[in-house]
Structure formats: C-alpha cells, structure tokens
Design a protein around this motif. Structure first.
Motif, PDB file in Angstrom:
ATOM      1  N   UNK A 261       0.867  -1.102   0.004  1.00 57.68           N
ATOM      2  CA  UNK A 261      -0.054   0.083  -0.116  1.00 57.68           C
ATOM      3  C   UNK A 261       0.837   1.251   0.196  1.00 57.68           C
ATOM      4  N   UNK A 262       1.950   1.276   0.667  1.00 59.51           N
ATOM      5  CA  UNK A 262       2.703   2.531   0.940  1.00 59.51           C
ATOM      6  C   UNK A 262       3.485   2.566  -0.467  1.00 59.51           C
ATOM      7  N   UNK A 263       3.522   1.736  -1.306  1.00 64.41           N
ATOM      8  CA  UNK A 263       4.344   1.723  -2.580  1.00 64.41           C
ATOM      9  C   UNK A 263       3.356   2.430  -3.637  1.00 64.41           C
ATOM     10  N   UNK A 264       2.211   2.544  -3.179  1.00 69.25           N
ATOM     11  CA  UNK A 264       1.084   2.771  -4.438  1.00 69.25           C
ATOM     12  C   UNK A 264       0.657   1.816  -4.929  1.00 69.25           C
ATOM     13  N   UNK A 265       0.890   0.245  -4.683  1.00 73.60           N
ATOM     14  CA  UNK A 265       0.560  -0.685  -5.438  1.00 73.60           C
ATOM     15  C   UNK A 265      -1.072  -1.176  -4.885  1.00 73.60           C
ATOM     16  N   UNK A 266      -1.618  -1.918  -5.624  1.00 70.50           N
ATOM     17  CA  UNK A 266      -2.702  -2.848  -5.155  1.00 70.50           C
ATOM     18  C   UNK A 266      -2.573  -4.254  -5.046  1.00 70.50           C
ATOM     19  N   UNK A 267      -2.974  -4.748  -3.892  1.00 71.79           N
ATOM     20  CA  UNK A 267      -2.757  -6.082  -3.482  1.00 71.79           C
ATOM     21  C   UNK A 267      -3.928  -7.033  -4.310  1.00 71.79           C
ATOM     22  N   UNK A 268      -3.025  -8.242  -5.050  1.00 69.31           N
ATOM     23  CA  UNK A 268      -3.814  -8.887  -5.872  1.00 69.31           C
ATOM     24  C   UNK A 268      -3.895  -8.514  -7.213  1.00 69.31           C
ATOM     25  N   UNK A 269      -3.458  -7.357  -7.567  1.00 65.43           N
ATOM     26  CA  UNK A 269      -3.416  -6.794  -9.087  1.00 65.43           C
ATOM     27  C   UNK A 269      -1.783  -6.547  -9.387  1.00 65.43           C
ATOM     28  N   UNK A 270      -1.496  -5.694  -8.474  1.00 66.37           N
ATOM     29  CA  UNK A 270       0.237  -5.363  -8.975  1.00 66.37           C
ATOM     30  C   UNK A 270       1.095  -6.416  -8.234  1.00 66.37           C
ATOM     31  N   UNK A 271       0.609  -6.638  -6.979  1.00 64.64           N
ATOM     32  CA  UNK A 271       1.493  -7.804  -6.255  1.00 64.64           C
ATOM     33  C   UNK A 271       0.630  -8.703  -5.521  1.00 64.64           C
ATOM     34  N   UNK A 272       0.953 -10.051  -5.679  1.00 62.50           N
ATOM     35  CA  UNK A 272       0.482 -11.080  -5.025  1.00 62.50           C
ATOM     36  C   UNK A 272       0.884 -11.524  -3.778  1.00 62.50           C
TER      37      UNK A 272
END
Length: 341
Positions: A261-272
């Motif tokens: 979240x801090x990296x501006x990414x979305x769990x399950x979409x950008x990072x699993x």
C-alpha cells in the motif's frame, strides 16, 4: 458434592467409587457405569489433587516456554495451540502448567520438573533442527510430544506436525501457474525446523520449473508485522522487484500488505501475496471472503491432537513414539492474481 457424599449416595465405599471413576479394571462394568451415571447426574467433579493421590500422577501437563530474544513463542499462534490443548486437558481432568524460563535454562527446568513430579508430561514447542530437548526428555523418561519436528534428531520421538514442505511447494506452484517468476520468500528463522522445511518446498517448486532461487528474494527472521513491512518495502524499491510474496505468518503478511500500500500498489493486482497460518481465533483473514490466499491448517486442532496424544501416552493407552502429519489446505483469497505485464 464431594467424594464422601457421592459414596454415601451410592452406598459404596469411597475407594470403590474412586477406582470406578479412574477406570481401575478390578471394578465391574456394572458398578463403574452406575458410579459414572450418578456422578454425572449429581454434577460431581473429582478433586484434581485427590485424583492425583489415587493414581500417583500430578494430573498436570507442562508447557515450558523459553523467553528468547531471537524467537518469541508467546504470540497468537501459540494462544490458539494452547486453547486446543486445553480442550483435551479439561476433558481428561488435567491442569495446564505454563512455565516461562530464560533462554538456556530449559534443561535445568525440565530436570527440576521431573524431580518434583509436578507434571506427568510436556509439550515441546518450536523445535530447532538439532534440538537437545528431545534427547534430554528421553533420558529423563518424561513423556512428551513435540509440536513440529527436528530434522537432525535421529532418536525416535512423538510429534504432531504440518506438512510444511508440501504446503509451501503448493503455494509456490500456484503463483508460478499465475505467471509469477520473481517470487519472494519472507520466512521465519531458518534455525527452526518448520522454516527450513518451508524454504525447501519453495525452492523445490522453483527448481521443478527450471528456476534458480534468488538469494536477494529470500529473507529469514522473527515473524512480526514490522519484519514483513521492512523486508517487502526494501524489495519493492528495486528495479527488478518481486511480483509476489510467500510469507510464513499472517502477522508478517499484514506487514507486507502495508508495504504494498505504501508503494502505491494494489494487492492482488500489482503484487500477489500468499501467507500461512491464517486460521487464528483472534486474527481473522477477512470476514466473509478471505483477504489473503493462504495455506491453512488449524493450529487449534494441532494443539488438541498433541494434547490427546500426550495424555494417551501418560495413561498407557497410546504407543510411544507416535506421530501425526497434518496437511494444509490452499484457501483462495483476494491477495493473488495473474502476474502483471
């Protein structure tokens, strides 16, 4: 109601009633059934100390917890294990005795426990690869069950364990099937047997697909939220950042989620993310739909099975050593998806 009153109600001697309640073979089945039925109907609960005097047992099971700066045993996972074990102890009329000792003082405590006779057996927690407690307890003749295994110990002993290797191999294969190739492992301390086996499963799955494990994508440490956050934050800042994480604890996975979240990414979409040990009483993996994809095996059930196994050994009803391997289910949650292009 006490034993004397129950005996008078049944017009039997206190010795006969006590022996009937404790399963002595010289008491007839008809008498035993009559005593048990009356005890249940009159809500009689035997005094643990008196029962111990009758059987020659302490009627208690010990859990010795090292107060370590490297591996903290008292956590939500331990709490669920103790809850499951307590269910078996209460049913059998046993008390639970937890002793927290300084790291390095366990041998002295086990020897004192045996000498004083204040526990009929013990559960061993957090086994290391080459764990000296096993040979010590065998030497002392104190019944014990290990929660986990010690890979470098050849002496036969009783244990209850999760198939950690298979669980992490399956989780890694699931991520590989989704197209992920840069998969990070945020493991527990790899001096602990469970973490060693989990890494072996992860590396085995990669090798089967022709992928070499990348040391830069592997971490080993105490499974805290802060550890998960720091490890994931550092990896996500790299040019060749991982697209997926495999963690050894739900607590660690929460830290990884914060870093994503801090990296501006979305769990399950950008990072699993796939985690382990998500079935905890006071730390749920979502309410209706699991937040994290997870390898799940109930720690509470493991606690109950371990306690039942130990009580069976104490009572002479179960062969020693005995072993039990538990499998983990793969639970699909919202934290995994195809590798991003």
């Amino acid at each position: 109601m006490n034993l004397k009153e129950l005996s008078e109600h049944l017009n039997l001697s206190q010795t006969t009633v006590s022996r009937a309640l404790n399963g002595y073979p010289e008491v007839s089945e008809a008498t035993r059934r009559r005593v048990v039925d009356a005890a249940r109907a009159l809500h009689y609960s035997p005094n643990t100390r008196a029962k111990g005097l009758a059987t020659g047992r302490a009627m208690a099971v010990g859990h010795v917890i090292p107060l370590s700066g490297q591996h903290e045993m008292v956590n939500p996972v331990f709490g669920d294990f103790i809850t499951g074990a307590s269910e078996a102890y209460v049913k059998a009329g046993y008390d639970l005795m937890i002793s927290v000792v300084e790291d390095g003082c366990e041998e002295q405590h086990y020897r004192r426990m045996k000498a004083m006779g204040n526990a009929d057996g013990v559960i061993v927690h957090g086994p290391r690869m080459d764990d000296p407690r096993i040979s010590l307890l065998v030497e002392l003749g104190l019944p014990f069950v290990v929660h986990g295994r010690a890979s470098n110990v050849n002496t036969p002993y009783s244990w209850v364990d999760i198939n950690n290797n298979r669980a992490f191999r399956r989780a890694t294969e699931f991520l590989l099937d989704l197209g992920h190739r840069r998969i990070a492992l945020i493991n527990g301390l790899e001096s602990m047997d469970f973490a060693f086996r989990r890494r072996a499963g992860y590396e085995g799955a990669l090798a089967a697909r022709g992928l070499a494990p990348d040391p830069d994508l592997m971490r080993s440490g105490e499974m805290t939220e802060v550890y998960g956050h720091r490890a994931a934050r550092e990896m996500l800042r790299r040019d060749a950042a991982p697209t997926a994480f495999l963690t050894s604890s739900l607590i660690t996975a929460i830290g990884v989620r914060r870093a994503v979240h801090d990296a501006g990414l979305t769990l399950g979409r950008d990072v699993s993310v796939i985690t382990h040990d998500d079935d905890l009483s006071y730390l749920k993996n979502g309410e209706h739909i699991p937040l994290f994809t997870a390898t799940r095996s109930s720690v509470r059930v493991a606690g109950r099975i371990s306690a039942e196994m130990l009580l069976g050994q104490i009572g002479g009803d179960m062969p020693s050593p005995a072993t039990r391997m538990l499998e983990a289910d793969l639970i699909i949650g919202q934290s995994t998806g195809p590798a991003p292009h």
